[in-house]
Motif scaffolding. Structure first.
Motif: not given
Length: 311
Positions: A150-160, A181-189
């Motif tokens: 990802s080029v930028l980091p993301y902030r996830i705001d939780l409600f409960d 709309p969504e975030i794709r998470l790849l492994p860190a290594r």
């Protein structure tokens, strides 16, 4: 050559262009985008370290490599460009990338404990403030996350336990920018540091190298789930079998040879051999053989035969 390849890609995509020179690979990627901005051009980057270096690649390079491999494996490209020296490295099998990639969407339910475990499984690091790819942070009902690729980091705001909003944010100011709309998470290594991965590494390390493994700092670090500098050149020990770039390419890909890749392969093999002979005498850091870390020219051309070929 870039104009010609751009024309070919309009009629025969996808293409995988293997360049004898890393300089040509970088140039082609830039020029292809200029000749036809509509083409999906991806360049698979090198680690930018010398063979068997005791330095690890920059996290941004790992992030870009993982994102490119994911893009290639899904066939989401028209032209993939790679230097031959980069294509000769053994890679994690595609199943590893598939198993450690997942998505977060707005309104999804997120279990905090399970999410922490998933982040640890993917090799992400928990920090107080997120600055680099592969990091995440919990702050009350907010989760800051910098996914690999990802080029930028993301902030996830939780409600409960529900994801209320997903927003990109700026690393320097830490201020939210815009919703996504969504975030794709790849492994860190490019290798697993979970319990199964560490156990496999320890077992294969003892099989490969004689002597007391506890005297090796690298062995002790991995046993403690740390990633020591230069661990990338021990990647095959984390897997039962490795893959090559060809294992990620869709079956309909046409492999294009650019330049004299046979000469380049011989020169790279000589460099690998010299580096191995020079560095292989440290008992605290034994090295895998070149055949275990790299594929040779014969294997490269054998694997390439599975695809259409242009030169």
């Amino acid at each position: 050559d870039a104009l010609y390849l751009a024309e070919l890609a309009r009629h025969a995509a996808p293409l995988a262009v293997v360049c004898a020179s890393a300089w040509d690979a970088n140039r082609l990627a830039e020029e292809l985008r200029w000749f036809d901005p509509t083409l999906r051009v991806c360049a698979f980057p090198d680690w930018e370290t010398l063979p068997y270096d005791r330095f690890s690649p920059h996290p941004d390079l790992i992030s870009e490599r993982l994102a490119t491999l994911y893009q290639i494996s899904r066939g989401e490209f028209d032209i993939a460009v790679v230097a031959l020296s980069t294509a000769l490295y053994r890679l994690a099998p595609p199943a590893f990338l598939a198993a450690h990639t997942f998505f977060l969407k707005q309104k999804d339910t997120l279990d905090e404990a399970a999410f922490r475990a998933q982040m640890a499984l993917g090799g992400y690091t928990h920090v107080n403030q997120v600055y680099a790819p592969g990091e995440f942070s919990f702050r009350g009902g907010l989760i800051d996350l910098f996914p690999m690729g990802s080029v930028l980091p993301y902030r996830i705001d939780l409600f409960d336990d529900e994801i209320e909003t997903l927003r990109a944010f700026d690393v320097d100011s830490q201020r939210s920018l815009y919703p996504v709309p969504e975030i794709r998470l790849l492994p860190a290594r490019e290798f697993p540091l979970d319990e199964a991965g560490v156990t496999r590494f320890r077992q294969r390390f003892r099989e490969h190298f004689e002597g007391d493994p506890s005297k090796s700092k690298l062995y002790k670090d991995v046993s403690n789930r740390l990633a020591p500098a230069g661990i990338e050149y021990f990647l095959p020990l984390f897997f039962e079998a490795t893959a090559t770039l060809f294992d990620y390419l869709p079956a309909q890909t046409i492999v294009v040879s650019h330049g004299d890749i046979e000469v380049a392969a011989r020169a790279f093999a000589e460099d690998i051999g010299q580096r191995h002979r020079f560095l292989a005498h440290d008992p605290e850091r034994p090295l895998l053989s070149p055949a275990e870390v790299f594929i040779d020219a014969e294997r490269f051309f054998t694997d390439a035969r599975r695809f259409g070929r242009w030169a």
